[in-house]
Design a protein around this motif. Structure first.
Motif, PDB file in Angstrom:
ATOM      1  N   MET A   1       0.843  -1.440   0.072  1.00 29.93           N
ATOM      2  CA  MET A   1       0.095   0.093   0.060  1.00 29.93           C
ATOM      3  C   MET A   1       0.935   1.065  -0.012  1.00 29.93           C
ATOM      4  O   MET A   1       0.620   2.121  -0.769  1.00 29.93           O
ATOM      5  CB  MET A   1      -0.877  -0.013   1.369  1.00 29.93           C
ATOM      6  CG  MET A   1      -1.805   1.058   1.469  1.00 29.93           C
ATOM      7  SD  MET A   1      -3.002   1.186   0.148  1.00 29.93           S
ATOM      8  CE  MET A   1      -3.991  -0.673   0.455  1.00 29.93           C
ATOM      9  N   PHE A   2       1.841   1.284   0.840  1.00 27.48           N
ATOM     10  CA  PHE A   2       2.644   2.599   1.128  1.00 27.48           C
ATOM     11  C   PHE A   2       3.527   2.652  -0.051  1.00 27.48           C
ATOM     12  O   PHE A   2       3.955   3.793  -0.463  1.00 27.48           O
ATOM     13  CB  PHE A   2       3.470   2.597   2.271  1.00 27.48           C
ATOM     14  CG  PHE A   2       2.428   2.745   3.600  1.00 27.48           C
ATOM     15  CD1 PHE A   2       1.646   4.043   3.542  1.00 27.48           C
ATOM     16  CD2 PHE A   2       2.281   1.963   4.369  1.00 27.48           C
ATOM     17  CE1 PHE A   2       0.972   4.164   4.820  1.00 27.48           C
ATOM     18  CE2 PHE A   2       1.333   2.035   5.585  1.00 27.48           C
ATOM     19  CZ  PHE A   2       0.736   3.104   5.560  1.00 27.48           C
ATOM     20  N   SER A   3       4.066   1.579  -0.658  1.00 29.30           N
ATOM     21  CA  SER A   3       4.850   1.636  -1.834  1.00 29.30           C
ATOM     22  C   SER A   3       4.162   2.160  -3.022  1.00 29.30           C
ATOM     23  O   SER A   3       4.771   2.953  -3.674  1.00 29.30           O
ATOM     24  CB  SER A   3       5.709   0.069  -2.249  1.00 29.30           C
ATOM     25  OG  SER A   3       6.201  -0.194  -1.094  1.00 29.30           O
ATOM     26  N   ILE A   4       3.124   1.706  -3.267  1.00 30.29           N
ATOM     27  CA  ILE A   4       2.298   1.991  -4.093  1.00 30.29           C
ATOM     28  C   ILE A   4       1.907   3.455  -4.234  1.00 30.29           C
ATOM     29  O   ILE A   4       1.834   4.258  -5.452  1.00 30.29           O
ATOM     30  CB  ILE A   4       0.968   1.146  -4.425  1.00 30.29           C
ATOM     31  CG1 ILE A   4       1.550  -0.326  -5.054  1.00 30.29           C
ATOM     32  CG2 ILE A   4      -0.173   1.676  -5.713  1.00 30.29           C
ATOM     33  CD1 ILE A   4       0.461  -1.433  -4.931  1.00 30.29           C
ATOM     34  N   ALA A   5       1.536   3.856  -3.204  1.00 30.25           N
ATOM     35  CA  ALA A   5       1.198   5.371  -2.857  1.00 30.25           C
ATOM     36  C   ALA A   5       2.311   6.146  -3.157  1.00 30.25           C
ATOM     37  O   ALA A   5       2.079   7.093  -3.728  1.00 30.25           O
ATOM     38  CB  ALA A   5       0.640   5.616  -1.362  1.00 30.25           C
ATOM     39  N   ALA A   6       3.432   5.740  -2.573  1.00 27.53           N
ATOM     40  CA  ALA A   6       4.826   6.715  -2.915  1.00 27.53           C
ATOM     41  C   ALA A   6       4.956   6.801  -4.531  1.00 27.53           C
ATOM     42  O   ALA A   6       5.411   7.827  -4.742  1.00 27.53           O
ATOM     43  CB  ALA A   6       5.853   5.932  -2.400  1.00 27.53           C
ATOM     44  N   LEU A   7       4.747   5.776  -5.373  1.00 31.48           N
ATOM     45  CA  LEU A   7       4.998   5.719  -6.665  1.00 31.48           C
ATOM     46  C   LEU A   7       4.021   6.679  -7.134  1.00 31.48           C
ATOM     47  O   LEU A   7       4.360   7.425  -8.048  1.00 31.48           O
ATOM     48  CB  LEU A   7       4.775   4.376  -7.305  1.00 31.48           C
ATOM     49  CG  LEU A   7       5.114   4.111  -8.716  1.00 31.48           C
ATOM     50  CD1 LEU A   7       6.754   4.348  -8.911  1.00 31.48           C
ATOM     51  CD2 LEU A   7       4.815   2.782  -9.183  1.00 31.48           C
ATOM     52  N   LEU A   8       2.628   6.530  -6.808  1.00 32.80           N
ATOM     53  CA  LEU A   8       1.527   7.442  -7.351  1.00 32.80           C
ATOM     54  C   LEU A   8       1.952   8.776  -7.284  1.00 32.80           C
ATOM     55  O   LEU A   8       1.586   9.706  -7.901  1.00 32.80           O
ATOM     56  CB  LEU A   8       0.212   6.933  -7.116  1.00 32.80           C
ATOM     57  CG  LEU A   8      -0.211   5.474  -7.238  1.00 32.80           C
ATOM     58  CD1 LEU A   8      -1.413   4.955  -6.843  1.00 32.80           C
ATOM     59  CD2 LEU A   8      -0.416   5.509  -8.894  1.00 32.80           C
ATOM     60  N   VAL A   9       2.413   9.072  -5.963  1.00 33.85           N
ATOM     61  CA  VAL A   9       2.445  10.654  -5.496  1.00 33.85           C
ATOM     62  C   VAL A   9       3.626  11.135  -6.260  1.00 33.85           C
ATOM     63  O   VAL A   9       3.579  12.251  -6.628  1.00 33.85           O
ATOM     64  CB  VAL A   9       2.988  10.452  -3.935  1.00 33.85           C
ATOM     65  CG1 VAL A   9       3.710  11.854  -3.672  1.00 33.85           C
ATOM     66  CG2 VAL A   9       2.086  10.226  -3.164  1.00 33.85           C
ATOM     67  N   GLY A  10       4.393  10.318  -6.970  1.00 34.95           N
ATOM     68  CA  GLY A  10       5.754  10.773  -7.741  1.00 34.95           C
ATOM     69  C   GLY A  10       5.017  11.146  -9.241  1.00 34.95           C
ATOM     70  O   GLY A  10       5.925  11.432  -9.911  1.00 34.95           O
ATOM     71  N   GLY A  11       3.870  10.846  -9.427  1.00 32.10           N
ATOM     72  CA  GLY A  11       3.336  11.200 -10.763  1.00 32.10           C
ATOM     73  C   GLY A  11       3.071  10.220 -11.583  1.00 32.10           C
ATOM     74  O   GLY A  11       2.808  10.390 -12.964  1.00 32.10           O
ATOM     75  N   ALA A  12       3.255   8.725 -11.188  1.00 31.38           N
ATOM     76  CA  ALA A  12       2.969   7.628 -12.085  1.00 31.38           C
ATOM     77  C   ALA A  12       1.529   7.365 -11.994  1.00 31.38           C
ATOM     78  O   ALA A  12       0.692   8.009 -11.257  1.00 31.38           O
ATOM     79  CB  ALA A  12       3.618   6.328 -11.138  1.00 31.38           C
ATOM     80  N   SER A  13       1.151   6.544 -13.035  1.00 32.56           N
ATOM     81  CA  SER A  13      -0.223   5.980 -13.224  1.00 32.56           C
ATOM     82  C   SER A  13      -0.285   4.597 -13.322  1.00 32.56           C
ATOM     83  O   SER A  13       0.706   3.963 -13.291  1.00 32.56           O
ATOM     84  CB  SER A  13      -0.916   6.878 -14.384  1.00 32.56           C
ATOM     85  OG  SER A  13      -0.400   6.310 -15.486  1.00 32.56           O
ATOM     86  N   VAL A  14      -1.128   4.007 -13.375  1.00 34.12           N
ATOM     87  CA  VAL A  14      -1.497   2.451 -13.503  1.00 34.12           C
ATOM     88  C   VAL A  14      -0.738   2.021 -14.818  1.00 34.12           C
ATOM     89  O   VAL A  14      -0.282   0.899 -14.534  1.00 34.12           O
ATOM     90  CB  VAL A  14      -3.093   2.132 -13.624  1.00 34.12           C
ATOM     91  CG1 VAL A  14      -3.254   0.692 -13.765  1.00 34.12           C
ATOM     92  CG2 VAL A  14      -3.795   2.590 -12.185  1.00 34.12           C
ATOM     93  N   ASP A  15      -0.678   2.889 -15.829  1.00 32.37           N
ATOM     94  CA  ASP A  15       0.027   2.272 -17.009  1.00 32.37           C
ATOM     95  C   ASP A  15       1.270   2.843 -17.306  1.00 32.37           C
ATOM     96  O   ASP A  15       1.803   2.482 -18.380  1.00 32.37           O
ATOM     97  CB  ASP A  15      -0.943   2.435 -18.186  1.00 32.37           C
ATOM     98  CG  ASP A  15      -1.429   3.652 -18.445  1.00 32.37           C
ATOM     99  OD1 ASP A  15      -1.247   4.579 -17.663  1.00 32.37           O
ATOM    100  OD2 ASP A  15      -1.873   4.099 -19.416  1.00 32.37           O
ATOM    101  N   LYS A  16       1.553   3.786 -16.497  1.00 37.39           N
ATOM    102  CA  LYS A  16       2.923   4.616 -16.842  1.00 37.39           C
ATOM    103  C   LYS A  16       3.739   4.807 -15.666  1.00 37.39           C
ATOM    104  O   LYS A  16       3.097   5.663 -14.696  1.00 37.39           O
ATOM    105  CB  LYS A  16       2.688   5.995 -17.464  1.00 37.39           C
ATOM    106  CG  LYS A  16       3.765   6.529 -18.439  1.00 37.39           C
ATOM    107  CD  LYS A  16       3.203   7.496 -19.371  1.00 37.39           C
ATOM    108  CE  LYS A  16       4.239   8.306 -19.726  1.00 37.39           C
ATOM    109  NZ  LYS A  16       3.969   9.547 -20.415  1.00 37.39           N
TER     110      LYS A  16
END
Lengths: 370, 155
Positions: free
Chosen positions: A282-297
Motif C-alpha cells: 500500500m505505502f510503496s504504491i502510494a509513494a509511486l503514485l505521489v511521484g506522478g506515476a499512473s496505473v499504466d505509466k
C-alpha cells in the motif's frame, strides 16, 4: 514576417495540473506542513535520505509489472513475506550483518519465485482486473504466511532460538530483533552531509538496480514486456508469449520486493513478524503514485519524486497534527488516510483519462466516417 | 544441444548461489567470546591485563572479571598485554582462535592460557552454556498481534 512554428505539444495549464494533480497536491501539503512542523532542515534531510534508502528498492520493484501492463502490483507483499521468512531463518542461525542480509536474500529468492509464479498465473486468468486480484492474493497469502510462521515454524520447521519461538514451543514471536543487522548496509560506507547521515552503500545498490531496470527495458524480454503492456493481442500476433511474459514480470517484481523488504528491515532493525509486510504494498504504491506515476505509466523519476514527497509528508504529519490540534495521533491518521486517498485519486484519474481518450478517439472516428 | 547448454548454465548459476549462501553462513555466523579472569583449578587469576579482540580497543581486566565480545565468523585474533611482576615490563602476546561453527558462546580462560601457552586450544577455550533462566511464560506471551494496521507507526 511569419511566426516561427512552435513544435511543442499543445498542453493547456488545466490539463497540466490535472495530469500532475497528485504531486502538486503533495508539494502543497509539504510546503504548508514543513514550517508548521518546526523541524530543522538537517533533520528533514536526514529523514528523507534514510527513507530514500529504505524504500527505493521496494518502490522500484513495482516498475516491471507496470511495464508489462499489469498495473500496480499489490502482490509485492508476497515478496515481502519471502524476505521476512529469509530474515527469520537467518536470525535463528545467528548470521548477522551483510552476510546475514545476503543469506536472507538467497533464502527468499526461491520462495519469491514460487509465490510470483503462482500470483502471475492467477493474474493471467484475471486479465484487466490484475490490481484487485493481486490485492486479494496478498490477503490470501497472508493467511498462508501466518499458518507457516505461527504454526509450522518451531513444530515442523526447526527453529532453535528461544528468542524467536513463542513460549508455547512453536510459532514465531511478534517481533524479531534485527539489531545485529541494523543499518549494516546503510552504515557500510559512512558519509555525512550537513549533519545528515547518507546511506551510501544502500543508495549505490539502488542506483545499480535503476541501471538494471534501464538495461532491462532494452533487452528482448523488456521489449516484449512493453509490447505486451501496450497491446496484448498485437504482441501475441507478433509471436510474443504473452502469458509467459506477464508471469515473468510478476516473478521479477516479487523477487525484487523480497530484496527490498530485507533492505527495508535492516534499516528499521525490528521485524514485526505478522504486520511488517501487510501495508508495505500500500505505502510503496502510494509513494509511486505521489511521484506522478499512473496505473499504466511509471518510471524511475516517479519513484524518487514520490518517495521524497510521500515520506516528507509522513515525517511531518504527526508533528503538524500535534502542533495544530495538540494531538499527534491525528497526524498519524492523516498520513494513513492520505495514503489510501492518493491511491483512490490516482485510480479515478486514470479511469477518467482513459475514458476521455476513448471518447476523443470515438469522436475522431465519427468525423472521419462523416 | 542448445537446451543442454542452457540447462548447464542455469544449474551452474544455482550452484554458485548455493555456494555463496554457504560462504555467507560461515562468514556471518555470530559467536560470543567470554574473556575470563577467574582462578581455575591450579591457575591463579591475573591481577590485571588488557585484552583486544580482532583489533578492538584494549579493555582493562582485573581479577575476577569476565567480559563479553560478540564476533562474526570463526577465526579471531586475541591480543593480551600484561605487566610482568618480576621485571615490571609490559609483555604482550597475540594468538588466533578458531570457534567451532555450532558453538554460540565460548569461554576463554586467560589464567589457563597463561599457564601454558602451548597447550591445545581446547584446554583454555571451552563451550559455555548461558546461565540466563528463561522467563516464566504467561498466556499473554503466546498471543500474537495480527492487526493489519499495527505496522502503520513504523513507516
Amino acid at each position: 514576417m511569419t511566426k516561427p512554428e512552435i513544435n511543442m505539444k499543445n498542453i493547456s495549464v488545466k490539463e497540466l495540473i490535472i495530469n500532475n494533480i497528485v504531486p502538486i497536491l503533495f508539494i502543497c501539503i509539504c510546503a504548508v506542513g514543513i514550517p508548521l512542523s518546526g523541524y530543522s532542515g538537517s533533520y528533514l534531510l536526514n529523514e528523507i535520505l534514510s527513507r530514500l534508502g529504505r524504500n527505493s528498492f521496494l518502490v522500484l520493484s513495482l516498475l516491471i509489472p507496470v511495464m508489462a501492463g499489469m498495473g500496480l502490483n499489490f502482490g509485492m507483499t508476497l515478496g515481502a513475506m519471502a524476505g521476512q521468512i529469509g530474515l527469520i531463518f537467518v536470525s535463528d542461525w545467528s548470521v548477522v550483518g551483510i552476510p546475514g542480509m545476503v543469506l536472507a536474500a538467497i533464502i527468499s529468492t526461491p520462495i519469491s519465485i514460487i509465490l510470483g509464479y503462482m500470483c502471475g498465473t492467477i493474474l493471467n486468468h484475471a486479465k484487466g482486473r490484475e490490481m484487485v486480484t493481486s490485492y486479494i492474493i496478498g490477503f490470501f497469502m497472508n493467511g498462508v504466511y501466518q499458518l507457516f510462521v505461527l504454526y509450522l515454524m518451531g513444530s515442523l520447521i526447526p527453529i532453535s532460538s528461544s528468542e524467536l519461538i513463542l513460549p508455547r514451543g512453536y510459532g514465531i514471536r511478534n517481533t524479531v530483533n534485527l539489531e545485529s543487522m541494523r543499518k549494516s548496509l546503510d552504515n557500510l560506507i559512512p558519509f555525512n552531509i550537513f549533519g545528515a547521515s547518507v546511506p551510501v552503500a544502500t543508495l549505490i545498490l539502488v542506483a545499480i538496480f535503476c541501471l538494471i531496470i534501464i538495461w532491462f527495458r532494452r533487452t528482448k524480454l523488456g521489449q516484449d514486456m512493453r509490447a505486451v503492456g501496450q497491446d496484448m493481442e498485437v504482441a501475441r500476433q507478433a509471436g510474443i508469449k504473452v502469458e509467459r511474459t506477464r508471469v515473468l514480470s510478476i516473478i521479477l517484481s516479487t523477487v525484487f520486493a523480497g530484496y527490498g523488504m530485507i533492505i527495508y528491515l535492516q534499516n528499521i532493525g525490528t521485524l514485526n513478524t505478522y504486520n511488517s509486510h501487510s501495508q508495505i504494498g500500500m505505502f510503496s504504491i502510494a509513494a509511486l503514485l505521489v511521484g506522478g506515476a499512473s496505473v499504466d505509466k511509471a518510471n524511475i523519476r516517479n519513484v524518487f519524486i514520490g518517495i521524497i514527497l510521500f515520506h516528507l509528508m509522513f515525517t511531518i504529519a504527526p508533528t503538524v497534527g500535534r502542533n495544530l490540534i495538540g494531538e499527534a495521533q491525528l497526524g498519524e491518521y492523516f498520513r494513513v488516510f492520505v495514503s489510501y486517498g492518493v491511491i483512490t485519486l490516482a485510480l479515478v484519474l486514470y479511469e477518467m483519462r482513459k475514458r476521455r481518450a476513448e471518447r476523443i478517439a470515438l469522436e475522431k472516428g465519427e468525423e472521419v466516417a462523416v | 544441444m542448445k537446451v543442454t547448454r542452457k540447462l548447464f548454465i542455469r544449474l551452474g548459476a544455482v550452484l554458485v548461489i548455493i555456494i555463496l549462501g554457504v560462504v555467507m553462513f560461515f562468514v556471518g555466523k555470530q559467536h560470543t567470546i567470554l574473556i575470563d579472569n577467574f582462578s581455575s583449578g591450579d591457575y591463579r587469576a591475573l591481577d590485571e591485563f588488557w585484552v583486544s579482540v580482532d583489533g578492538s580497543d584494549y579493555l582493562d581486566m582485573s581479577r575476577m572479571m569476565r567480559e563479553q565480545f560478540v564476533v562474526m565468523g570463526q577465526k579471531h585474533n586475541i591480543s593480551l598485554q600484561w605487566e610482568d611482576e618480576a621485571s615490571g615490563q609490559m609483555l604482550a602476546v597475540s594468538f588466533n582462535i578458531s570457534i567451532p561453527l555450532n558453538e554460540d558462546m565460548m569461554l576463554l580462560s586467560v589464567p589457563t592460557f597463561m599457564a601454558d601457552m602451548n597447550a591445545p586450544q581446547s584446554t583454555w577455550l571451552t563451550h559455555f552454556e548461558s546461565q540466563a533462566t528463561p522467563s516464566s511464560s504467561s498466556p499473554e506471551d503466546n498471543t500474537v498481534v495480527l492487526d493489519d494496521t499495527a505496522s502503520f507507526s513504523s513507516f
